[in-house]
Design a protein around this motif. Structure first.
Motif: not given
Length: 345
Positions: A73-91
């Motif tokens: 659950f922590l991994a999924a939540s952290t991944a969501l935070l990462v993609v939300e913060v850097f949604q315009d920077h997939p690299f």
């Protein structure tokens, strides 16, 4: 009534293997039906989590189950935070994912920790890929992940009470293995390349092919690597074949909940019975086949669709993925010296 409940709570007079098979069958079937009846957007988690718990978990106490699910659950939540913060920077998302994978691999120095690495890594990949390539509401997806975990824990605890477990021997103690830079590079390279491919190519159905990639990429020795590839070919593609047979038996009647539940329960019980009466590698094969069968059933069978085409596509994608891993084994790992396998004492 009280006599019936007493009989059930004492194992129902069944043999140990039948008792375990019934516990597995009821747990997975009830969870999968809950996913269908609740009409969750991510009902597949209610096939994934109970299958993993029933085939991999060693501690079925509430504390043990919560401890098993917390990193995921922590991994999924952290991944969501990462993609939300850097949604315009997939690299940047991909780079952070590589760091996450490397840190997990660096700490996975025993068989138990290697097994515990699978679910957090896979759920991180699921969130990243779905966030990058779909228009799904990812916060809702995280809520469904948490709900699926809660349902799985509740159903598991009830089934363990009805079909109690006998105390087994203590698990073997393994000497922690030193994780070399080469081990980390192989894991990061194979898993990272797979994730990068899925982030670039719109091929959502191939996301679940990352399970055998993660399992193979985290091995310490060349022999274990090829063993995982060969075994996963049997279980993953074979599981799709069983799912096709199940789908054909449904014959368009999958919307009749009683018929569907009976067919699903029998299918799970048959595979679980084969698993509980086996030992060693054979038990692991049936456990992997159980998960590989339940995923396409939960993913593709709907009230109005059978999903045969999607199941065949999944089998083809798995075959291609495992073929690539085999080529990597023959062409790359033969030139590298993996460390020796774990030594238990």
């Amino acid at each position: 009534m009280s006599k019936i409940m007493t009989n059930l709570s004492s194992g129902g007079g069944f043999s140990a293997s039948t008792n375990e098979a019934l516990r597995i069958a009821f747990t997975i079937t009830i969870c999968m039906l809950a996913g269908k009846l609740l009409d969750l957007d991510s009902a597949v988690y209610l096939a994934l989590y109970p299958s993993i718990v029933m085939t991999k978990a060693k501690d079925y106490s509430l504390k043990g189950l919560v401890k098993m699910f917390t990193p995921t659950f922590l991994a999924a939540s952290t991944a969501l935070l990462v993609v939300e913060v850097f949604q315009d920077h997939p690299f940047i998302v991909w780079t952070i994912s590589l760091i996450f994978i490397d840190q997990l691999r660096r700490r996975a120095n025993t068989p138990a920790k290697l097994g515990g690495m699978l679910m957090p890594t896979f759920n991180w990949i699921l969130v990243v890929v779905f966030a990058q390539t779909t228009t799904m509401d990812m916060p809702d997806r995280i809520r469904e992940i948490l709900l699926s975990m809660i349902i799985t824990i509740i159903v598991t605890k009830v089934m363990v009470w009805i079909f109690p477990m006998k105390k087994g021997n203590k698990p073997p103690v393994f000497t922690p293995q030193y994780v070399t830079y080469q081990n980390r590079l192989v894991s990061m390279g194979l898993i990272g390349c797979g994730l990068g491919f899925l982030m670039i190519v719109d091929l959502i159905s191939a996301t679940f092919c990352m399970v055998p990639v993660i399992a193979a990429a985290t091995q310490f020795s060349r022999s274990k690597f090829i063993d995982v590839v060969e075994r996963r070919f049997i279980t993953q593609v074979g599981g799709c074949a069983v799912a096709v047979i199940f789908t054909l038996l449904m014959a368009g009647h999958q919307n009749i909940i009683g018929y569907y539940a009976l067919g699903l329960g029998l299918t799970v019980f048959i595979i679980a019975r084969l698993m509980t009466t086996s030992e060693g590698v054979s038990r692991d094969i049936h456990g992997d086949a159980l998960l590989a069968t339940m995923l396409p059933i939960q993913l593709y069978i709907g009230n109005n669709t059978l999903g045969l085409e999607s199941t065949f596509l999944r089998a083809w994608e798995l075959t291609v993925t495992l073929g690539i891993l085999f080529i990597v084994y023959t062409q790359v790992t033969s030139r590298c010296s993996f460390q020796r396998e774990f030594v238990g004492h």
